[in-house]
Enzyme design. Structure first.
Site, PDB file in Angstrom:
ATOM      1  N   HIS A 287      28.801  90.565   2.791  1.00 33.04           N
ATOM      2  CA  HIS A 287      29.484  89.218   3.357  1.00 33.04           C
ATOM      3  C   HIS A 287      30.990  89.592   3.989  1.00 33.04           C
ATOM      4  CE1 HIS A 287      26.345  88.742   0.408  1.00 33.04           C
ATOM      5  NE2 HIS A 287      26.153  87.272   0.906  1.00 33.04           N
TER       6      HIS A 287
ATOM      7  N   ASP B  87      23.208  85.381  11.955  1.00 32.61           N
ATOM      8  CA  ASP B  87      21.978  86.066  12.432  1.00 32.61           C
ATOM      9  C   ASP B  87      21.511  85.758  13.661  1.00 32.61           C
ATOM     10  OD1 ASP B  87      21.942  87.155   9.625  1.00 32.61           O
ATOM     11  OD2 ASP B  87      20.293  86.194   9.052  1.00 32.61           O
TER      12      ASP B  87
ATOM     13  N   ASP C 131      18.890  73.651  -3.080  1.00 31.16           N
ATOM     14  CA  ASP C 131      18.879  72.116  -2.925  1.00 31.16           C
ATOM     15  C   ASP C 131      18.236  71.449  -1.654  1.00 31.16           C
ATOM     16  OD1 ASP C 131      20.381  72.347  -5.408  1.00 31.16           O
ATOM     17  OD2 ASP C 131      22.084  72.799  -4.260  1.00 31.16           O
TER      18      ASP C 131
ATOM     19  N   GLU D 288      19.724  94.905   7.517  1.00 28.54           N
ATOM     20  CA  GLU D 288      19.085  94.904   6.129  1.00 28.54           C
ATOM     21  C   GLU D 288      17.528  95.038   6.121  1.00 28.54           C
ATOM     22  OE1 GLU D 288      20.526  91.565   4.113  1.00 28.54           O
ATOM     23  OE2 GLU D 288      20.099  90.224   5.938  1.00 28.54           O
TER      24      GLU D 288
ATOM     25  N   ARG E 191      29.763 114.162   9.695  1.00 24.86           N
ATOM     26  CA  ARG E 191      28.471 113.638   8.748  1.00 24.86           C
ATOM     27  C   ARG E 191      27.896 112.488   9.605  1.00 24.86           C
ATOM     28  NH1 ARG E 191      33.072 112.000   3.787  1.00 24.86           N
ATOM     29  NH2 ARG E 191      32.402 113.575   2.475  1.00 24.86           N
TER      30      ARG E 191
ATOM     31  N   MET F 274      23.781  92.582   8.213  1.00 21.88           N
ATOM     32  CA  MET F 274      23.086  91.530   7.768  1.00 21.88           C
ATOM     33  C   MET F 274      21.941  91.504   8.761  1.00 21.88           C
ATOM     34  SD  MET F 274      25.104  88.961   5.590  1.00 21.88           S
ATOM     35  CE  MET F 274      25.326  89.010   3.905  1.00 21.88           C
TER      36      MET F 274
ATOM     37  N   SER G  60      18.100  74.669   6.896  1.00 19.37           N
ATOM     38  CA  SER G  60      18.819  73.356   6.697  1.00 19.37           C
ATOM     39  C   SER G  60      18.374  72.198   7.830  1.00 19.37           C
ATOM     40  CB  SER G  60      20.478  73.389   6.751  1.00 19.37           C
ATOM     41  OG  SER G  60      20.719  74.457   6.014  1.00 19.37           O
TER      42      SER G  60
HETATM   43  N1  LIG Z   1      11.191  76.674   6.557  1.00 22.57           N
HETATM   44  C1  LIG Z   1      11.928  75.856   5.699  1.00 22.57           C
HETATM   45  N2  LIG Z   1      11.482  74.518   5.839  1.00 22.57           N
HETATM   46  C2  LIG Z   1      12.198  73.727   4.757  1.00 22.57           C
HETATM   47  N3  LIG Z   1      13.220  73.943   4.190  1.00 22.57           N
HETATM   48  C3  LIG Z   1      13.468  75.217   4.259  1.00 22.57           C
HETATM   49  C4  LIG Z   1      12.761  76.270   4.955  1.00 22.57           C
HETATM   50  N4  LIG Z   1      13.831  77.423   4.944  1.00 22.57           N
HETATM   51  C5  LIG Z   1      14.589  76.992   3.875  1.00 22.57           C
HETATM   52  N5  LIG Z   1      14.632  76.064   3.512  1.00 22.57           N
HETATM   53  C6  LIG Z   1      15.577  75.180   2.730  1.00 22.57           C
HETATM   54  O1  LIG Z   1      16.991  75.139   3.336  1.00 22.57           O
HETATM   55  C7  LIG Z   1      17.778  75.544   2.573  1.00 22.57           C
HETATM   56  C8  LIG Z   1      18.883  76.220   3.294  1.00 22.57           C
HETATM   57  O2  LIG Z   1      17.966  77.539   3.954  1.00 22.57           O
HETATM   58  P1  LIG Z   1      18.659  78.934   4.138  1.00 22.57           P
HETATM   59  O3  LIG Z   1      17.904  79.602   4.905  1.00 22.57           O
HETATM   60  O4  LIG Z   1      19.410  79.262   3.205  1.00 22.57           O
HETATM   61  O5  LIG Z   1      20.102  78.339   5.085  1.00 22.57           O
HETATM   62  P2  LIG Z   1      19.848  78.206   6.709  1.00 22.57           P
HETATM   63  O6  LIG Z   1      20.112  76.616   7.091  1.00 22.57           O
HETATM   64  O7  LIG Z   1      21.123  78.810   7.427  1.00 22.57           O
HETATM   65  O8  LIG Z   1      18.703  78.618   7.388  1.00 22.57           O
HETATM   66  C9  LIG Z   1      17.280  76.056   1.365  1.00 22.57           C
HETATM   67  O9  LIG Z   1      17.454  74.885   0.359  1.00 22.57           O
HETATM   68  C10 LIG Z   1      15.963  76.195   1.735  1.00 22.57           C
HETATM   69  O10 LIG Z   1      15.102  75.704   0.512  1.00 22.57           O
HETATM   70  O1  LIG Z   2      23.936  86.499   0.264  1.00 20.20           O
HETATM   71  P1  LIG Z   2      23.229  85.194   0.511  1.00 20.20           P
HETATM   72  O2  LIG Z   2      23.960  84.133   0.715  1.00 20.20           O
HETATM   73  O3  LIG Z   2      21.988  84.980  -0.564  1.00 20.20           O
HETATM   74  O4  LIG Z   2      22.680  85.318   1.871  1.00 20.20           O
HETATM   75  C1  LIG Z   2      22.219  86.360   2.546  1.00 20.20           C
HETATM   76  C2  LIG Z   2      21.677  86.266   3.769  1.00 20.20           C
HETATM   77  O5  LIG Z   2      22.357  85.343   4.622  1.00 20.20           O
HETATM   78  C3  LIG Z   2      22.706  85.875   5.839  1.00 20.20           C
HETATM   79  O6  LIG Z   2      23.732  86.229   6.085  1.00 20.20           O
HETATM   80  C4  LIG Z   2      22.346  84.335   6.883  1.00 20.20           C
HETATM   81  O7  LIG Z   2      21.440  83.793   6.784  1.00 20.20           O
HETATM   82  P2  LIG Z   2      21.248  82.145   7.179  1.00 20.20           P
HETATM   83  O8  LIG Z   2      21.924  82.096   8.122  1.00 20.20           O
HETATM   84  O9  LIG Z   2      19.751  81.886   7.056  1.00 20.20           O
HETATM   85  O10 LIG Z   2      21.646  81.409   5.746  1.00 20.20           O
HETATM   86  C5  LIG Z   2      21.785  86.793   6.063  1.00 20.20           C
HETATM   87  O11 LIG Z   2      21.622  87.563   7.060  1.00 20.20           O
HETATM   88  C6  LIG Z   2      21.277  87.394   4.721  1.00 20.20           C
HETATM   89  O12 LIG Z   2      20.297  87.964   4.480  1.00 20.20           O
END
Ligand SMILES: Nc1ncnc2c1ncn2[C@@H]1O[C@H](COP(=O)(O)OP(=O)(O)O)[C@@H](O)[C@H]1O
Ligand SMILES: O=P(O)(O)OC[C@H]1O[C@](O)(COP(=O)(O)O)[C@@H](O)[C@@H]1O
Ligand SMILES: [Mg+2]
Length: 373
Positions: free
Chosen positions: A297, A152, A88, A247, A187, A194, A130
């Site tokens: 998770h 992370d 989104d 991961e 073991r 993550m 975001s």
């Molecule tokens: N480099 C980027 N530039 C713009 N939007 C991005 C970028 N990376 C991710 N997004 C968008 O931002 C939203 C959230 O990204 P996500 O990586 O899932 O969460 P976070 O905000 O924790 O990094 C997703 O809708 C994705 O499409």
């Molecule tokens: O299972 P999901 O929600 O697709 O996301 C998994 C990913 O989200 C995380 O937990 C956190 O990532 P973001 O903070 O960018 O959302 C990563 O460590 C992991 O790879």
């Protein structure tokens, strides 16, 4: 810039109504940030609206007022009362036009809606994704303040994102438990945690949980080196070993293990499986029974630990203070002991990875923890 944390705002602010959203993967402490922001804003006579499910709610107009009664009791609660999304992006938003699914730029609608709702500024709580979206809105003139969220810990310009320390504590607890069973059964125990491109959780949990080997995305591993470490321990009478693997870790010259790809996400790769691959490879060369636990998770869910509650609270307060001070396009951050404001653009321009001279990594190496190189 140091924003005089905790000083009472006594100036005039143009901000009368704030919106707040949570985006990206959830993490412990989100509710604590929301609570602190709402309480701080309401204390100063500023109205707050919550946007449901991150930027999805901004496009769809899914808003609700947030008052102190709405945030009562949420400090210890995991997740986010506002909901969140990994998808989104309003600048590339999947939209059905008749039977056809199109990807449209819906950002102008969001700007119009904010104006219509009388929203003066947005507090965006998120990771690099975001906050990159928030930054795009800032370029269009939206007044935005960012709050660094992610287990992370891979955002630049801040020592810590909230949620990270809780995730580490969860992984450490898992390691403590794996230790006793590993020792009993002689073991190798592998814990997959993550961390797609940054190994902060693996590094800190590994040190906190007494791991023998820590594998992170930043240091490609060689199986031979891990096998030698395990066998050396066995020769010294330690017939068990604990390995933490992020991961996103990969063998030298090899690739990350992708569980599946997911459409509609900027980063479509869902990682998972490096632990199982490593276990199979290690059993062959060491002849030691190996077991794998994928923490998944569990690291993201549940109640934030005390340090994250404090950090989240400080961030929530500081974000509102930044808005009241008219300091926009900034992310609140922890640098040393202080909460400061940094340009969001600097915070998201690249990921904060573990440097090869990181002091915690160096300490780990000094006491004999192996990194597979
Ligand atoms: N480099 C980027 N530039 C713009 N939007 C991005 C970028 N990376 C991710 N997004 C968008 O931002 C939203 C959230 O990204 P996500 O990586 O899932 O969460 P976070 O905000 O924790 O990094 C997703 O809708 C994705 O499409
Ligand atoms: O299972 P999901 O929600 O697709 O996301 C998994 C990913 O989200 C995380 O937990 C956190 O990532 P973001 O903070 O960018 O959302 C990563 O460590 C992991 O790879
Ligand atoms: Mg991200």
């Amino acid at each position: 810039m140091k924003p005089n944390e905790g000083e009472q705002w006594d100036g005039q602010s143009e901000v009368k109504k704030l919106a707040i959203l949570t985006g990206g993967g959830d993490c412990p402490g989100l509710n604590a940030v929301i609570r602190a922001a709402v309480k701080t804003a309401c204390h100063r006579g500023i109205a707050v609206v919550g946007i449901q499910d991150g930027f999805r709610g901004a496009v769809e107009g899914d808003f609700r007022p947030l008052e102190p009664k709405d945030v009562s009791g949420i400090l210890p609660r995991g997740g986010t009362i506002l909901g969140t999304t990994n998808r989104d992006n309003p600048f590339a938003y999947p939209t059905w036009v008749g039977e056809e699914r199109q990807v449209q730029d819906r950002s102008a609608e969001v700007m119009d809606r904010f104006k219509a709702e009388g929203i003066d500024a947005l507090i965006a709580i998120g990771g690099d994704g975001s906050l990159s979206i928030a930054l795009e809105f800032a370029k269009q003139g939206l007044k935005v303040v960012g709050v660094p969220k992610t287990i992370d810990n891979d955002l630049m310009c801040t020592d810590l994102t909230f949620g990270f320390q809780t995730a580490v504590a969860t992984a450490q607890d898992a390691l403590d438990r794996l230790h006793t069973t590993a020792e009993s059964h002689h073991r190798i125990m592998i814990l997959e945690v993550m961390g797609r491109y940054a190994g902060w959780i693996a590094l800190y949990a590994g040190v906190a949980g007494g791991a023998d080997v820590i594998l992170i995305p930043e240091i490609p591993y060689q199986l031979r080196s891990i096998a030698e470490a395990v066998q050396r321990r066995a020769r010294l009478g330690k017939h068990f070993s604990i390995i933490v693997v992020a991961e996103g870790a990969k063998p030298l010259g090899g690739d990350m293990v992708v569980e599946r790809t997911m459409s509609g996400r900027t980063d479509p790769i869902k990682l998972g499986g490096i632990g199982a691959k490593l276990a199979a490879d290690l059993e062959k060369v060491t002849d030691m029974e190996t077991r794998v636990t994928v923490l998944g998770h569990l690291q993201r869910g549940g109640s934030p630990i005390a340090v994250d509650r404090v950090l989240s609270t400080r961030y929530g307060v500081a974000a509102v203070e930044s808005a009241l001070a008219g300091d926009f396009g900034m992310m609140v951050a922890l640098q040393g002991q202080d909460i400061v404001r940094v340009p969001m653009a600097e915070a998201v321009h690249k990921l904060k990875q573990v440097e090869l001279d990181d002091p915690v990594l160096n300490s780990a190496r000094s006491m004999g923890i192996k990194f597979g190189d």
